[in-house]
Design an enzyme around this catalytic site. Structure first.
Site, PDB file in Angstrom:
ATOM      1  N   TRP A 144      -9.810   4.720  43.722  1.00  0.00           N
ATOM      2  CA  TRP A 144     -10.734   5.589  42.978  1.00  0.00           C
ATOM      3  C   TRP A 144     -11.744   4.777  42.164  1.00  0.00           C
ATOM      4  CZ3 TRP A 144     -10.988   5.685  37.611  1.00  0.00           C
ATOM      5  CH2 TRP A 144      -9.926   5.084  36.931  1.00  0.00           C
ATOM      6  N   HIS A 237      -7.717  -0.958  25.941  1.00  0.00           N
ATOM      7  CA  HIS A 237      -6.285  -0.660  25.802  1.00  0.00           C
ATOM      8  C   HIS A 237      -5.437  -1.830  26.291  1.00  0.00           C
ATOM      9  CE1 HIS A 237      -6.484   4.036  25.788  1.00  0.00           C
ATOM     10  NE2 HIS A 237      -6.240   3.570  24.581  1.00  0.00           N
ATOM     11  N   HIS A 246     -11.806  -2.350  32.094  1.00  0.00           N
ATOM     12  CA  HIS A 246     -12.651  -1.247  31.655  1.00  0.00           C
ATOM     13  C   HIS A 246     -12.620  -1.152  30.135  1.00  0.00           C
ATOM     14  CE1 HIS A 246      -8.569   0.354  32.119  1.00  0.00           C
ATOM     15  NE2 HIS A 246      -8.886   1.272  31.218  1.00  0.00           N
TER      16      HIS A 246
END
Lengths: 306, 306
Positions: A144, A237, A246
């Site tokens: 994805w 994170h 990301h």
């Protein structure tokens, strides 16, 4: 018809008809609790949440003179007095949801997941976390992510696209955001550079990438949504939810950040690498983890949980 | 003596003696509100927060048959029933803090504010923040801290007391915690060593202090409340709300952390100083600040807001 029958009984129901079984979950900050209970041999899930205050409610509480218990002093220090107040029932409601009859599936859905914090030294990263991530990487497809980067999916959602293979990225609204309410703004920048699995892989060679995402991402967000950089929370994170690099962009006012332990502010990350170029290779990093996660068991087996 | 006089009147006080002036701030998610009120020509700040649920409290609510209003049906859909419940007052307390008499400064402190994030370089700390803190230090009394350390106030609330002047501290429940619900556990360790104004003053000479507070604080909390270290969030605020060094201990599950930007986890602080002994003197630190805070204007004047 049994559903119709239940409907009738439920409007006559009182809380004392339920027998307490156990607490399923609670969020004390939100004054929220979910319990399992029983009524006539069938299970129920009961969710209680205190009502929020508002101006008219508070005015009523202050004006009410029929307060037999009123203020009970807890302790006092100088001009600060701490009390418990017990206003009349009608002024202090509890939002109540009763799921009845509840199946085991309903009960499981409301059952708390336990979390713990672990302190991951650089050695533990190498010996426990890294092998664990690699063993998982077969199972968790990143297809994805590539669909987004290659413009095969979600193309029309892209807010900013920088093509460069080293410092390029795609910025788009996070799935959790409606794309409209700027108070809950939430976008994600996905790096075009492959091979950065997490914070642990970042070093001084990535400073141009980090700075580029910060600068261009903020410019694009200000242009499209009118939110300036000093009103944004920009973070990474650790552990991430997927191991392709990301960066999260949310509104500063958005309090739905999840565990503090998981959040590494981009400015802090840039500072850390600037202060010490191998900061993320040699540091001990805290992170929260579900106690039923296989990785937690691997840490526990090393007897090194924090 | 006016302080002694106020102390006496405050234990006899009832809520209906206060006249509502205005809502200063509210957090509906936390069922929390701060209002300004008046009593005998003096101002007060009243802070109300609904009590969190716990197992014994919920059991009492379920068992209680003396519920004249009990459940009021809101709407129902299939097995899901939504109600308002109105348990007896005694089962549904409100944590109440009254600051009386309150100065305009107290009122201003509780008034809802717009926030921004600033990135404070080491140079900005020296040129802007440090002089600002020093100019403020006259106005904000730390008398209450010394009252605690010298056993003049709140002595019976102390959970752990280590006398050593270098690595000693006093641990006690935070004012915001009811002292009971471990899910919202919140204690503060106040350092006995004076002169550490904030994170910016920490260096390698303070590692024994930091480690001692972490170790002894966790031991005391586990002994008294049964909460283990991997279920705790241990952190330092920057900027702190008062410039005498202290460390926060909250339950990991406690979501009431405020701005993420303000939280510096103790394990991370210890790691940073270990990786780089003058980390807090040379780093750029982010912090959130009210946009009407004079310090924000001083940053803006330097045209260096983040």
């Amino acid at each position: 018809e049994s559903v119709g029958h239940e409907k009738k009984t439920m409007s006559d129901i009182t809380l004392d008809q339920f027998e307490f079984t156990r607490v399923l979950n609670e969020r004390s900050g939100s004054k929220w609790i979910a319990i399992e209970a029983k009524h006539v041999d069938q299970k129920a899930v009961i969710i209680l949440e205190k009502m929020a205050f508002n101006e008219s409610n508070v005015k009523q509480i202050l004006k009410d003179t029929d307060q037999s218990s009123d203020l009970r002093l807890d302790f006092q220090n100088d001009i600060y007095g701490n009390y418990l107040a017990f206003p009349r029932s009608e002024l202090n409601g509890i939002k109540t949801t009763i799921i009845y009859p509840a199946t085991d599936r309903h009960i499981h859905k409301h059952l708390r997941q336990e979390f713990a914090v672990v302190l991951e030294t650089s050695l533990l990263y190498e010996e426990v976390t890294q092998p664990h991530i690699e063993s998982q990487s077969q199972q968790l497809s990143l297809q994805w992510v590539h669909n987004i980067l290659d413009h095969k999916s979600e193309t029309e959602r892209i807010v900013c696209d920088v093509e460069d293979p080293e410092i390029g990225f795609v910025l788009l609204p996070d799935m959790k955001w409606d794309g409209i309410a700027v108070e809950s703004l939430y976008l994600v920048a996905i790096s075009r550079k492959a091979g950065i699995r997490s914070l642990r892989d970042l070093n001084e060679t990535h400073l141009p990438l980090l700075n580029n995402i910060q600068t261009k991402g903020c410019e694009a967000i200000e242009k499209k949504y009118g939110v300036t950089r000093d009103q944004l929370r920009i973070y990474i994170h650790y552990q991430p939810s997927y191991y392709h690099f990301h960066i999260h962009f949310t509104a500063l006012a958005n309090e739905e950040t999840g565990f503090v332990e998981r959040i590494h502010l981009l400015d802090t990350v840039i500072n850390n690498i600037t202060v010490c170029k191998d900061y993320y290779q040699k540091s001990s990093l805290l992170f929260p983890i579900k106690t039923n996660d296989p990785l937690f068991k691997k840490f526990a087996d090393k007897q090194v949980t924090n």
